[in-house]
Enzyme design. Structure first.
Site, PDB file in Angstrom:
ATOM      1  N   GLY A  16       0.652  -1.196   0.067  1.00 25.94           N
ATOM      2  CA  GLY A  16       0.092  -0.077   0.149  1.00 25.94           C
ATOM      3  C   GLY A  16       0.854   1.346  -0.002  1.00 25.94           C
ATOM      4  N   CYS A  43       3.884  -8.984   2.186  1.00 28.40           N
ATOM      5  CA  CYS A  43       3.359  -9.597   1.085  1.00 28.40           C
ATOM      6  C   CYS A  43       4.780 -10.277   0.217  1.00 28.40           C
ATOM      7  CB  CYS A  43       2.541  -8.954   0.200  1.00 28.40           C
ATOM      8  SG  CYS A  43       2.147  -9.894  -1.381  1.00 28.40           S
ATOM      9  N   CYS A  48       2.568 -13.514   1.402  1.00 26.93           N
ATOM     10  CA  CYS A  48       1.961 -14.204   0.235  1.00 26.93           C
ATOM     11  C   CYS A  48       2.929 -14.647  -0.994  1.00 26.93           C
ATOM     12  CB  CYS A  48       0.790 -13.321  -0.322  1.00 26.93           C
ATOM     13  SG  CYS A  48       1.257 -11.630  -0.637  1.00 26.93           S
ATOM     14  N   LYS A  51       5.404 -17.499   0.516  1.00 25.82           N
ATOM     15  CA  LYS A  51       4.561 -18.512   0.942  1.00 25.82           C
ATOM     16  C   LYS A  51       4.002 -19.278  -0.379  1.00 25.82           C
ATOM     17  CE  LYS A  51       0.529 -17.601   1.213  1.00 25.82           C
ATOM     18  NZ  LYS A  51      -0.646 -17.303   1.518  1.00 25.82           N
ATOM     19  N   TYR A 178      -6.258 -19.108   7.264  1.00 29.61           N
ATOM     20  CA  TYR A 178      -5.697 -19.323   6.010  1.00 29.61           C
ATOM     21  C   TYR A 178      -4.256 -19.675   6.351  1.00 29.61           C
ATOM     22  CZ  TYR A 178      -4.156 -14.729   5.659  1.00 29.61           C
ATOM     23  OH  TYR A 178      -3.407 -13.492   5.686  1.00 29.61           O
ATOM     24  N   GLU A 182      -2.685 -23.175   5.312  1.00 25.44           N
ATOM     25  CA  GLU A 182      -1.738 -23.138   4.257  1.00 25.44           C
ATOM     26  C   GLU A 182      -0.418 -23.705   4.657  1.00 25.44           C
ATOM     27  OE1 GLU A 182      -3.246 -19.324   1.654  1.00 25.44           O
ATOM     28  OE2 GLU A 182      -1.625 -18.919   3.126  1.00 25.44           O
ATOM     29  N   HIS A 436     -14.401 -27.722 -22.662  1.00 29.38           N
ATOM     30  CA  HIS A 436     -14.303 -29.164 -22.358  1.00 29.38           C
ATOM     31  C   HIS A 436     -12.734 -29.587 -22.911  1.00 29.38           C
ATOM     32  CE1 HIS A 436     -15.783 -33.018 -21.094  1.00 29.38           C
ATOM     33  NE2 HIS A 436     -15.350 -33.800 -22.351  1.00 29.38           N
ATOM     34  N   GLU A 441     -15.353 -25.661 -16.298  1.00 29.53           N
ATOM     35  CA  GLU A 441     -16.481 -25.919 -17.277  1.00 29.53           C
ATOM     36  C   GLU A 441     -17.621 -26.227 -16.164  1.00 29.53           C
ATOM     37  OE1 GLU A 441     -17.199 -29.440 -19.775  1.00 29.53           O
ATOM     38  OE2 GLU A 441     -15.346 -30.308 -18.945  1.00 29.53           O
TER      39      GLU A 441
END
Length: 447
Positions: A16, A43, A48, A51, A178, A182, A436, A441
């Site tokens: 940020g 991050c 993130c 990780k 999370y 994780e 497909h 799908e």
């Protein structure tokens, strides 16, 4: 007219802060940014990005095993933790340099020392120097929340996990969110025996019940252990380096590593905010819709505000701040319909309302699901099933939530989030021809 050293002084060079500083400078502002550790923030440096690289590394355990069913003569492979660790840290170094270069190229002055607020328009640096700024932006992020009990100092957090000298054979993770799930998957795939100690009776609160139940089922099937309604009593380091962990109830455990993954708290301690008149709420900087604090010249973005602790949100807030204050383009962040992912094994993707939340808001809802075994898992002889879930407002048939667990869910949910954000109905999905054979799908085939 008061003259300041800078138009904007940013405290914290995470996602940020870097975005706000760079864009403000591009708008013509004189900008400085202070960072006491490394440019890039949680991050990039300890969150993130590294990780996710560990997650990629962990997936090879199953991929290599499955490859034999696909005709590849794969020998038994040994995992080398130091090699992956060092390669990941080298990538962090590269990103740190790249972020610094970006700031330099936009003529943002980078000050590599701690900074604190000394007044509405003053910042005091660790070196003792005081500078002035027309506006101050707090972007210091958040830090892992610690548990406190006898011996808790022997535990690590997600900050230290990327620097472990050796891979622990037995890992106890405190938490149910999370980060806990994780790293449970990461350590398990690397060959560690993993146990999650959960204070309550559920994992991943806030995610759809069916999806988190499926993750729990799959995780337990893989061999990850869960201890629910568990409270730590003490940790004692043994002579061989192992850790004896005792709980208020249940049998003690001996492990090689205890990791706290019990949430994150805003980094506001010692910043001088309250002394400058900034109102804090549960340790977070309280801001309005324009990221402005109770002191008109002081703003805040990202995790330090504890609104939505996600990197893309912090970036959007930094962009909105810069465009509003220095770009002549008033902008506010829309916090509705933010997609999220849990990079567990298998991963989870979610956007919009859970079934429970939708029932509370709309009363009547329609729920569509697809519970299937991905084609790759079928040939690999792996029984793991994926689950996709669509929640619709019964009155309008508008899709108000999408939730999934299965391979590549994080990648799929990003595109699906556009449809939910746009307010599309179930009919729009039904009218779309399936691609497909893919897992995605199933989004247009749900009944």
């Amino acid at each position: 007219m008061t003259t300041y050293d800078y138009d904007l002084f940013v405290i914290g060079a995470g996602s940020g802060g870097v975005r706000a500083g760079r864009v403000s400078a591009a708008h013509g502002a004189r900008v400085a940014i202070a960072e006491e550790y490394r440019v890039g923030g949680t991050c990039v440096i300890r969150g993130c990005v590294p990780k996710k690289l560990l997650v990629y590394g962990a997936h090879f355990a199953e991929d290599l095993a499955d490859a034999r069913r696909f005709g590849w003569n794969v020998p038994d492979c040994a995992f080398d933790w130091p090699r992956l660790r060092d390669n990941v840290l080298a990538e962090v170094d590269r990103l740190n340099a790249a972020y610094t270069t970006t700031l330099d190229s936009h003529k943002v002055e980078v000050i590599l020392e701690r900074a604190e607020v000394a007044g509405p328009n003053e910042v005091r640096l660790a070196s003792g120097r005081t500078v002035t700024a027309g506006r101050i932006l707090i972007a210091t992020g958040a830090t892992p929340q610690l548990l406190h009990f006898p011996g808790s100092e022997h535990a690590i957090t997600s900050n230290e996990v990327f620097h472990l000298p050796t891979l622990p054979k037995r890992v106890l993770i405190a938490g149910a969110g999370y980060i806990a799930n994780e790293f449970a998957g990461i350590f398990h795939e690397f060959g560690s025996a993993v146990t999650l100690a959960v204070r309550g009776d559920a994992i991943l609160r806030g995610y759809d019940q069916q999806i988190r139940d499926r993750l729990l089922q799959i995780s337990m099937g893989k061999g990850i252990q869960f201890r629910f309604n568990t409270v730590f009593k003490s940790i004692e380091k043994q002579s061989d380096g192992s850790l004896l962990v005792e709980f208020t109830t249940g049998e003690p455990m001996t492990v090689d590593c205890v990791m706290f993954a019990t949430g994150r708290v805003p980094c506001t301690d010692g910043l001088g905010l309250e002394e400058a008149g900034v109102v804090l709420e549960n340790g977070a900087v309280k801001v309005d819709d324009d990221n402005q604090s109770s002191v008109p010249s002081i703003y805040a973005v990202g995790d330090v505000t504890n609104r939505v602790q996600l990197t893309p949100v912090a970036i959007r807030e930094g962009q909105a701040f810069a465009d509003t204050i220095f770009g002549g383009k008033p902008t506010r962040v829309d916090y509705g319909c933010i997609p999220s992912a849990v990079f567990s094994h298998p991963p989870i993707g979610a956007v919009g309302l859970t079934e429970g939340q939708a029932k509370e808001k709309y009363g009547a809802v329609r729920v569509y699901t697809s519970d299937f075994r991905p084609m790759k898992n079928v040939l690999a002889g792996r029984n793991e099933r994926a689950l996709y879930k669509m929640v619709c407002d019964a009155a309008s048939n508008r899709v108000v939530g999408l939730h999934m667990i299965g391979p590549e869910s994080g990648e799929i949910i990003q595109v699906a989030a556009v449809a939910v954000k746009a307010g599309l109905t179930k009919d729009a999905f039904d009218d779309t021809i399936a691609l497909h054979p893919t897992m995605a799908e199933e989004l247009v085939l749900m009944k």
